[in-house]
Scaffold this motif. Structure first.
Motif, PDB file in Angstrom:
ATOM      1  N   HIS A 268      -9.111  -9.038  27.050  1.00  0.00           N
ATOM      2  CA  HIS A 268      -9.561  -7.942  27.908  1.00  0.00           C
ATOM      3  C   HIS A 268     -10.715  -7.192  27.249  1.00  0.00           C
ATOM      4  O   HIS A 268     -10.663  -6.875  26.054  1.00  0.00           O
ATOM      5  N   LYS A 301     -16.565  -6.356  34.628  1.00  0.00           N
ATOM      6  CA  LYS A 301     -15.370  -6.997  35.181  1.00  0.00           C
ATOM      7  C   LYS A 301     -14.128  -6.460  34.482  1.00  0.00           C
ATOM      8  O   LYS A 301     -14.057  -6.430  33.261  1.00  0.00           O
ATOM      9  N   ASP A 303     -10.975  -7.662  35.095  1.00  0.00           N
ATOM     10  CA  ASP A 303      -9.945  -8.687  34.954  1.00  0.00           C
ATOM     11  C   ASP A 303      -9.952  -9.277  33.544  1.00  0.00           C
ATOM     12  O   ASP A 303     -10.957  -9.249  32.839  1.00  0.00           O
ATOM     13  N   ASP A 304      -8.817  -9.853  33.182  1.00  0.00           N
ATOM     14  CA  ASP A 304      -8.707 -10.519  31.885  1.00  0.00           C
ATOM     15  C   ASP A 304      -9.263 -11.934  31.967  1.00  0.00           C
ATOM     16  O   ASP A 304      -9.217 -12.590  33.014  1.00  0.00           O
ATOM     17  N   ASN A 332      -7.692 -19.020  37.058  1.00  0.00           N
ATOM     18  CA  ASN A 332      -7.217 -17.652  36.886  1.00  0.00           C
ATOM     19  C   ASN A 332      -8.313 -16.632  37.202  1.00  0.00           C
ATOM     20  O   ASN A 332      -8.051 -15.556  37.730  1.00  0.00           O
ATOM     21  N   SER A 333      -9.579 -16.971  36.881  1.00  0.00           N
ATOM     22  CA  SER A 333     -10.675 -16.042  37.166  1.00  0.00           C
ATOM     23  C   SER A 333     -10.873 -15.850  38.662  1.00  0.00           C
ATOM     24  O   SER A 333     -11.357 -14.813  39.111  1.00  0.00           O
ATOM     25  N   LYS A 335      -8.241 -16.541  41.160  1.00  0.00           N
ATOM     26  CA  LYS A 335      -7.020 -16.124  41.850  1.00  0.00           C
ATOM     27  C   LYS A 335      -6.147 -15.160  41.045  1.00  0.00           C
ATOM     28  O   LYS A 335      -5.183 -14.618  41.573  1.00  0.00           O
ATOM     29  N   ASN A 336      -6.476 -14.990  39.751  1.00  0.00           N
ATOM     30  CA  ASN A 336      -5.679 -14.117  38.887  1.00  0.00           C
ATOM     31  C   ASN A 336      -4.198 -14.499  38.944  1.00  0.00           C
ATOM     32  O   ASN A 336      -3.314 -13.664  39.123  1.00  0.00           O
ATOM     33  N   ASN A 337      -3.914 -15.795  38.800  1.00  0.00           N
ATOM     34  CA  ASN A 337      -2.562 -16.318  38.991  1.00  0.00           C
ATOM     35  C   ASN A 337      -1.697 -16.282  37.743  1.00  0.00           C
ATOM     36  O   ASN A 337      -0.473 -16.420  37.824  1.00  0.00           O
ATOM     37  N   LYS A 339       0.325 -14.541  34.913  1.00  0.00           N
ATOM     38  CA  LYS A 339       0.970 -13.249  34.724  1.00  0.00           C
ATOM     39  C   LYS A 339       1.237 -12.988  33.246  1.00  0.00           C
ATOM     40  O   LYS A 339       1.498 -13.908  32.474  1.00  0.00           O
TER      41      LYS A 339
END
Length: 345
Positions: A268, A301, A303-304, A332-333, A335-337, A339
């Motif tokens: 992050h 951005k 998001d991680d 993942n970038s 859909k951020n799937n 967890k």
């Protein structure tokens, strides 16, 4: 009232004086022979115990001021404030004579020289450790607790200076260390602070009683300040981290000699800085290009940057697939799937 004869009173007095003398002398005599053994038990390093006390009322003894030092150089790589060994009274109800061990304030210093010695003669070190344990703790161990301990590094990967403790405030518990048919599984858990403030937790189980060992391990690291890696990064590559937080989740399954698992790193707010004066080769140009690419991924951005790295260790070989990792990162970038948790619960 009957009065005991003087001879009998004198005999009783002599007996108690003898018991008292044995009680007072036993720790010193035992300590002397223990240090004689520790001075010669290994061709690589020597051990020393500063003091030894017995606590007969609870069936225990305690080593104080334990240290391990390399024989060929003045490097003390392990110190322990005290090691308490006591009878596990609860195990007597199951007709087992075993002990609990509590290790307090152990400080380990890991270095390149120690690493080389261990990898050059792994079986020798294993045999030495087992021999020392059987001498100092002759009964089966039921539980080990480690309290307020730390791991530091010195002369590690070419960095000569002693660095701050890599792990501090470390505590751990291992239950059922001596397994049997009724209790074949050993359970363990540990927690510590990595480089000052990031919490690391480990938990797992291992069945050591059956011929083919089986087990599982879970580990997670929360919000590790990646700038802590700069001493190594600057030495290995001409770059450093300006900012960034790393969170990691990993699970491992053990089946005999095979190990399978995954690693999920989450980065992050990462920003990398390269020393452009050092980029003089094609390899270094590749590093600079990678730095620019990674920084662009984090630009504006929230998001991680994350991926799942599946791996397998079989027959001494570690297998993993770079393209699967890249696809996981790209997916993942979008859909951020992924967890921030373990895949299994």
């Amino acid at each position: 009232m009957r009065i005991l004869p003087r001879r009998r009173l004198f005999a009783i007095l002599i007996f108690f004086l003898f018991i008292l003398g044995v009680r007072l002398a036993a720790p010193r005599v035992t300590l002397y022979f223990a240090n004689q053994y520790l001075a010669e038990f290994s061709p690589i390093y020597r051990g020393h115990i500063a003091d030894l006390n017995f606590y007969l009322w609870r069936g225990a003894y305690r080593f104080e001021g334990v240290s391990l030092t390399m024989k060929d150089r003045p490097l003390t790589f392990a110190t322990v404030r005290d090691v308490d060994v006591s009878v596990a009274w609860r195990e007597l109800l199951r007709l087992h004579v075993r002990v609990d061990v509590v290790v307090s304030e152990a400080q380990l210093l890991y270095s390149d020289s120690l690493r080389k010695e261990i990898f050059q003669q792994p079986q020798v070190h294993k045999k030495d450790a087992q021999s020392a344990l059987s001498k100092l703790v002759p009964l089966g161990v039921e539980r080990i607790r480690v309290l307020d301990s730390s791991l530091g590094t010195a002369d590690f990967f070419g960095i000569s200076e002693k660095l701050p403790a890599a792990i501090s405030g470390f505590s751990a518990t291992i239950n059922h260390l001596t397994t049997d048919a009724k209790h074949p599984v050993m359970y363990f858990e540990a927690q510590g602070k990595v480089s000052g403030d990031s919490i690391m937790q480990v938990a797992g189980d291992l069945n050591t009683f059956q011929k083919e060992k089986t087990g599982s391990v879970k580990m997670n690291l929360q919000s590790f300040d990646i700038r802590r890696l700069n001493p190594w990064m600057i030495h290995l590559l001409p770059l450093s981290f300006e900012k960034g937080l790393l969170t990691v989740y990993t699970e491992v399954k053990i089946q005999g000699a095979d190990v399978t698992g995954y690693l999920k790193p989450f980065l992050h707010d990462l920003h990398i800085v390269g020393d452009k004066m050092d980029f003089t080769s094609l390899r270094q140009f590749g590093v600079e290009l990678s730095v620019s690419l990674l920084n662009s991924l984090f630009q504006d951005k929230d998001d991680d940057l994350a991926a799942q790295i599946d791996f397998k260790y079989t027959d001494g070989k570690l297998d993993w697939n770079f393209w699967d990792i890249l696809k996981s990162m790209i997916k993942n970038s979008r859909k951020n799937n992924l967890k921030k948790s373990f895949n299994s619960h």
